[in-house]
Design an enzyme around this catalytic site. Structure first.
Site, PDB file in Angstrom:
ATOM      1  N   ALA A  64       0.676  -1.594  -0.163  1.00 43.14           N
ATOM      2  CA  ALA A  64      -0.085  -0.364  -0.119  1.00 43.14           C
ATOM      3  C   ALA A  64       0.994   1.154   0.399  1.00 43.14           C
ATOM      4  O   ALA A  64       1.556   1.095   0.294  1.00 43.14           O
ATOM      5  CB  ALA A  64      -0.921   0.309   1.106  1.00 43.14           C
ATOM      6  N   GLY A 102       0.298  -5.309   0.590  1.00 42.36           N
ATOM      7  CA  GLY A 102      -1.092  -5.258  -0.442  1.00 42.36           C
ATOM      8  C   GLY A 102      -0.622  -6.090  -1.185  1.00 42.36           C
ATOM      9  O   GLY A 102      -0.958  -6.453  -1.981  1.00 42.36           O
ATOM     10  N   GLU A 105      -0.640  -9.468  -1.329  1.00 39.03           N
ATOM     11  CA  GLU A 105      -1.786  -9.457  -1.058  1.00 39.03           C
ATOM     12  C   GLU A 105      -2.570  -9.866  -1.728  1.00 39.03           C
ATOM     13  O   GLU A 105      -3.643 -10.065  -2.274  1.00 39.03           O
ATOM     14  CB  GLU A 105      -2.819  -8.302   0.511  1.00 39.03           C
ATOM     15  N   GLU A 125       3.973  -5.773   6.853  1.00 43.32           N
ATOM     16  CA  GLU A 125       3.512  -4.259   7.929  1.00 43.32           C
ATOM     17  C   GLU A 125       3.881  -4.540   9.161  1.00 43.32           C
ATOM     18  O   GLU A 125       3.371  -3.315   9.557  1.00 43.32           O
ATOM     19  CB  GLU A 125       1.448  -4.876   7.831  1.00 43.32           C
TER      20      GLU A 125
HETATM   21  N1  3HC Z   1       4.778   3.718   0.232  1.00 42.44           N
HETATM   22  C1  3HC Z   1       4.553   4.881  -0.736  1.00 42.44           C
HETATM   23  N2  3HC Z   1       6.277   5.117  -1.210  1.00 42.44           N
HETATM   24  C2  3HC Z   1       7.320   4.216  -1.113  1.00 42.44           C
HETATM   25  C3  3HC Z   1       7.008   2.933  -0.477  1.00 42.44           C
HETATM   26  C4  3HC Z   1       4.950   2.815  -0.061  1.00 42.44           C
HETATM   27  N3  3HC Z   1       4.611   1.326   0.086  1.00 42.44           N
HETATM   28  N4  3HC Z   1       7.606   1.880  -0.320  1.00 42.44           N
HETATM   29  C5  3HC Z   1       8.932   2.994  -1.388  1.00 42.44           C
HETATM   30  N5  3HC Z   1       8.271   3.965  -1.048  1.00 42.44           N
HETATM   31  C6  3HC Z   1       9.312   5.291  -2.058  1.00 42.44           C
HETATM   32  C7  3HC Z   1      10.026   5.118  -0.402  1.00 42.44           C
HETATM   33  O1  3HC Z   1       9.880   6.142   0.629  1.00 42.44           O
HETATM   34  C8  3HC Z   1      11.094   5.874  -1.987  1.00 42.44           C
HETATM   35  O2  3HC Z   1      10.476   7.608  -2.210  1.00 42.44           O
HETATM   36  P1  3HC Z   1      11.673   8.445  -2.407  1.00 42.44           P
HETATM   37  O3  3HC Z   1      11.975   8.408  -3.902  1.00 42.44           O
HETATM   38  O4  3HC Z   1      10.805   9.411  -2.796  1.00 42.44           O
HETATM   39  O5  3HC Z   1      12.563   8.826  -1.463  1.00 42.44           O
HETATM   40  C9  3HC Z   1      10.951   5.434  -3.037  1.00 42.44           C
HETATM   41  O6  3HC Z   1      10.175   4.882  -2.585  1.00 42.44           O
HETATM   42  C10 3HC Z   1      12.159   4.124  -2.972  1.00 42.44           C
HETATM   43  O7  3HC Z   1      12.167   3.048  -1.757  1.00 42.44           O
HETATM   44  P2  3HC Z   1      13.384   3.136  -1.009  1.00 42.44           P
HETATM   45  O8  3HC Z   1      14.466   4.371  -1.252  1.00 42.44           O
HETATM   46  O9  3HC Z   1      13.073   2.565  -0.073  1.00 42.44           O
HETATM   47  O10 3HC Z   1      14.538   1.567  -2.337  1.00 42.44           O
HETATM   48  P3  3HC Z   1      14.913   0.430  -1.741  1.00 42.44           P
HETATM   49  O11 3HC Z   1      15.339   0.118  -3.423  1.00 42.44           O
HETATM   50  O12 3HC Z   1      15.709   1.207  -1.016  1.00 42.44           O
HETATM   51  O13 3HC Z   1      14.033  -0.012  -1.040  1.00 42.44           O
HETATM   52  C11 3HC Z   1      11.536  -1.265  -0.890  1.00 42.44           C
HETATM   53  C12 3HC Z   1      12.645  -0.882  -1.424  1.00 42.44           C
HETATM   54  C13 3HC Z   1      12.181  -2.368   0.510  1.00 42.44           C
HETATM   55  C14 3HC Z   1      10.448  -1.120  -0.626  1.00 42.44           C
HETATM   56  C15 3HC Z   1      11.334  -0.460   0.645  1.00 42.44           C
HETATM   57  O14 3HC Z   1      10.920   0.788   0.201  1.00 42.44           O
HETATM   58  C16 3HC Z   1      10.345  -0.441   1.710  1.00 42.44           C
HETATM   59  O15 3HC Z   1      10.021  -1.415   2.587  1.00 42.44           O
HETATM   60  N6  3HC Z   1       9.015  -0.126   1.545  1.00 42.44           N
HETATM   61  C17 3HC Z   1       7.794  -0.262   2.274  1.00 42.44           C
HETATM   62  C18 3HC Z   1       7.393  -1.744   1.499  1.00 42.44           C
HETATM   63  C19 3HC Z   1       6.162  -2.211   2.909  1.00 42.44           C
HETATM   64  O16 3HC Z   1       6.788  -1.763   3.615  1.00 42.44           O
HETATM   65  N7  3HC Z   1       5.286  -2.207   2.337  1.00 42.44           N
HETATM   66  C20 3HC Z   1       3.757  -2.709   2.943  1.00 42.44           C
HETATM   67  C21 3HC Z   1       2.643  -1.671   2.720  1.00 42.44           C
HETATM   68  S1  3HC Z   1       1.868  -1.406   4.224  1.00 42.44           S
HETATM   69  C22 3HC Z   1       0.552  -2.037   3.728  1.00 42.44           C
HETATM   70  O17 3HC Z   1       0.943  -2.496   2.080  1.00 42.44           O
HETATM   71  C23 3HC Z   1      -0.691  -2.632   4.027  1.00 42.44           C
HETATM   72  C24 3HC Z   1      -1.173  -3.676   3.025  1.00 42.44           C
HETATM   73  O18 3HC Z   1      -1.676  -4.859   3.629  1.00 42.44           O
HETATM   74  C25 3HC Z   1      -2.965  -3.451   2.744  1.00 42.44           C
END
Ligand code: 3HC
Length: 717
Positions: A64, A102, A105, A125
């Site tokens: 997400a 997500g 999922e 998450e």
């Molecule tokens: N939402 C919004 N922005 C995100 C994002 C997300 N889920 N994941 C990454 N980004 C953004 C980062 O902020 C960054 O933005 P920027 O360039 O403006 O700073 C850009 O994408 C690139 O990210 P990274 O610099 O972190 O790139 P990496 O290659 O080092 O890492 C990653 C990639 C492993 C995907 C890492 O960004 C990460 O861990 N992201 C979070 C993933 C996450 O937690 N997903 C679950 C979300 S909750 C969910 O899905 C709820 C569901 O159950 C409904």
């Protein structure tokens, strides 16, 4: 439908749905709606037999969009995932790169899952203080079994394609072009019925059935971890539900729990921490990290605790490193230190002997400066003695190849002093690691007056290549991280003189969420470490406020855990800190000698005395342009000092109290205790606007002459 974030094409009777939101295809508004519309359209289209769901670029979906949490969403992942699973034509997930949260999922709701060898799958998450909300807690256990699902959901870790295949999380690993491969599979299974619905599976696996107590074991393990977060307990409860209730009831419970957590204080703080760390990586004036110019080989000068830890960090990251020491004996000791760190990891089953050999082979002992000259970067990590460091930088200037990064791990000495010992001050910067250097995630990149932007960018990229959070700071006493923490240390010592006890202060900080109290940490690193620095400062500054209690303990020979007595006493090689009446006596003696009245302190007063002092100093650091932004201080405290992550960081926590309230208290303590509590102008400014400290940025700054100007004055919306 929003064509920008989702597109559709038909290839030989397969409808291909492609999600597009660079760089990681986080689920932006319009994507879930697009999935629902296109699955419906494909089902209604007689020219389509099967569907492929994929992501544009190198990633499937990283989850997400974290920025959307707390905002109303027209459609949730729960609904779009349900639409996929309900499709009457098979949907094949074609996954490359990140397939997280997500994203996974949605894949779990598909009828077939294919991944490239580069795919990384997980439900992270929990790291954001929430639980999966798109049916993940119910479908994952049904697909891979409750035990494996608990492991993935509670750790938030990523699995590679091979592991995912072994777990049954994916059906096949793609070869060649992913979408072409997936479309071929979709055609192959197009007519197979019934469709394989994950929801229809049972979460009981033979292995689980043999261990019906898995849920209870997970509960006990979580209780032992004493996590202050609600999410782990809820995740366990939900996986338990996947074993006992039908999928709709499980998903309804998941929705309730997610709704409760989404806007909780802990989830907000963890989201803030995620973005604070991402922002800390951005250096004004550098559009993006320099490409193809990374550090591919390094040298460390000094094989002591820090030097050997840094060498391990390189070896762990797969970067060859040379370790230079002055004498064969010191070199041997350094290599032994490295080996014993790896041995300990093998004992804890975190490393195999083969991996240890691989890593040791990357560390080359060196005894001559000439032999490190070809490395891309060198990090000096010797004692904090100016003459020694200047001598080393003079030698490095002679031997290091042009363009090499000349870095120092110094935590105290002005970078400019070392830069002046070379003819290439632009290449000199600090790369300040935190002990233990192979574990702690902070790498403070310190800019001297002459350090070029290119050097800063490359040094920060080097830190990231080591798996660290690189945060840039300007050169000043203690740089940004230690300078912002120093007032906390001063206050904890002075509180003792006024009647608080080390174990009381430690308990307050542990209740706040630190893994250890600051006095127990001091026992671990050794009380003698800062003794000489204090003596130096006292000699240089007649106004310096001496810290009588730690000085007296060191003079009594109480150096901490290493000799069995410090702030606490330690018995029979046991690391448990035990309160010691000798320390009570020392404190009482000092209070009497200096005529300091004793009183009782509430927990809140202790917490505020320690942390407000640091908040005030952090404001001064930002105001002076020694940090780009207040949120960088948070990234430093989270990764260098073990600040509890669910509290966001020092400045985020301060905002929870409110800048005006902090200013009011700082002013009161300024009147009572004198100049060490002088309020920072930035704190006063933000308090006056009732703004947020965490949003403060450095004023147009002399941080680095070459940097592009910062946004004007303090952004404190
Ligand atoms: N939402 C919004 N922005 C995100 C994002 C997300 N889920 N994941 C990454 N980004 C953004 C980062 O902020 C960054 O933005 P920027 O360039 O403006 O700073 C850009 O994408 C690139 O990210 P990274 O610099 O972190 O790139 P990496 O290659 O080092 O890492 C990653 C990639 C492993 C995907 C890492 O960004 C990460 O861990 N992201 C979070 C993933 C996450 O937690 N997903 C679950 C979300 S909750 C969910 O899905 C709820 C569901 O159950 C409904």
């Amino acid at each position: 439908m929003n064509d920008e974030v989702v597109s559709y094409e038909i290839r030989e009777r397969v409808g291909i749905i492609t999600l597009r939101n660079p760089p990681v295809n986080a689920l932006a508004p319009g994507m879930r709606e697009g999935i629902i519309d296109l699955v419906k359209a494909a089902n209604e289209d007689p020219a389509v037999d099967a569907i492929v769901l994929t992501g544009a670029g190198r990633n499937f979906i990283a989850g997400a969009d974290i920025r959307q949490f707390g905002k109303t969403r027209a459609v949730t992942s729960r609904t779009s995932a349900a639409a996929i699973e309900a499709s009457e034509k098979p949907v094949v997930a074609a996954m490359d790169g990140y397939c997280l949260g997500g994203g996974l999922e949605h894949a779990l709701a598909c009828h077939h899952r294919i991944a490239t060898p580069a795919a990384r799958l997980g439900l992270p998450e929990i790291k954001l203080g929430i639980i999966p909300a798109g049916g993940g807690t119910q479908r994952l256990p049904r697909l891979i079994g409750a035990a494996a699902a608990l492991d993935m959901i509670l750790s938030g870790r990523q699995a590679g394609a091979d592991e995912a295949l072994a777990l049954g999380l994916i059906d096949e690993i793609a070869t060649g072009d992913l979408v072409a491969f997936a479309a071929g599979v979709a055609r192959r299974i197009a007519l197979e019925r019934p469709l394989r619905k994950t929801s229809a599976l049972t979460a009981w696996r033979t292995a689980d059935r043999e261990k019906p107590e898995i849920i209870e074991m997970a509960r006990q393990a979580a209780a032992r971890k004493k996590s202050p977060l609600k999410a782990p307990g809820y995740a366990i409860e939900l996986v338990a539900a996947s074993l006992s209730v039908d999928v709709d009831a499980g998903i309804a419970l998941e929705h309730d729990r997610f709704s409760e957590l989404e806007d909780s204080d802990e989830a907000k703080a963890l989201r803030y921490a995620f973005f604070a760390e991402k922002t800390a990586g951005k250096i004004p004036g550098i559009a993006k990290p320099p490409a193809g110019d990374g550090v591919r080989s390094a040298a460390v000068v000094g094989g002591g605790t820090m030097g050997s830890g840094i060498a391990i960090a390189f070896a762990d990251a797969g970067i060859p490193v040379k370790m230079l020491e002055a004498t064969p004996e010191a070199l041997k000791r350094g290599m032994e230190r490295i080996r014993s760190t790896y041995d300990a990891r093998i004992r804890r089953k975190r490393l195999t002997p083969a991996q240890m050999q691989e890593r040791l082979a990357r560390i080359e002992p060196a005894s001559r400066y000439e032999s490190i000259g070809d490395c891309d970067a060198v990090i000096e990590a010797v004692f904090e003695r100016v003459d020694l460091k200047m001598d080393i930088f003079g030698k490095l200037d002679v031997v290091m190849k042009p363009g090499a990064l000349l870095l120092t791990n110094s935590s105290a000495i002005d970078i400019n002093v070392m830069a002046r010992a070379t003819k290439r001050p632009g290449s000199v910067a600090g790369a300040h690691f935190f002990a233990p250097a192979n574990v702690m995630k902070l790498c403070e990149i310190v800019a001297g007056d002459a350090t070029t932007i290119d050097t800063l960018g490359r040094a920060a990229a080097m830190g990231r290549a080591l798996g660290k959070i690189s945060v840039v700071a300007g050169s000043c006493d203690g740089f940004a991280a230690n300078r912002s923490r120093a007032p906390l240390v001063t206050e904890m010592m002075l509180l003792l003189e006024e009647g608080a006890l080390p174990w009381q202060i430690d308990k307050v900080m542990m209740d706040f969420g630190y893994p250890m109290g600051p006095f127990a940490v001091s026992d671990l690193s050794g009380l003698d470490v800062s003794y000489d620095t204090r003596k130096r400062r006292a000699a240089a500054d007649p106004d310096y406020r001496k810290l009588h209690v730690p000085d007296r303990l060191v003079e009594m020979g109480r150096h901490g855990q290493k000799n069995g007595a410090g702030w606490y006493r330690y018995e029979n090689n046991d690391r448990t800190p035990r309160p010691d009446a000798v320390v009570n006596q020392v404190i009482a003696d000092i209070a009497r000698e200096f005529g300091i009245p004793q009183r009782e302190f509430t927990d809140e007063e202790i917490l505020h005395r320690l942390l407000f002092a640091s908040v005030n100093e952090a404001c001064k650091i930002v105001d002076e342009g020694k940090s780009f932004r207040a949120s960088d201080i948070d990234a430093m405290w989270l990764n260098g000092f073990g600040f509890p992550r669910h509290r966001g960081g020092l400045m985020y926590w301060a905002d929870c109290i409110g800048a005006p309230a902090i200013l009011y208290q700082v002013q009161a303590w300024h009147e009572r205790y004198g100049k060490r509590w002088k309020p920072s102008p930035l704190l006063a400014l933000v308090a006056g606007e009732n703004g947020r400290l965490r949003e403060a940025v450095a004023p147009e700054t002399a941080f680095l002459p070459a940097l592009v100007p910062q946004p004007s004055t303090h952004a404190t919306k």
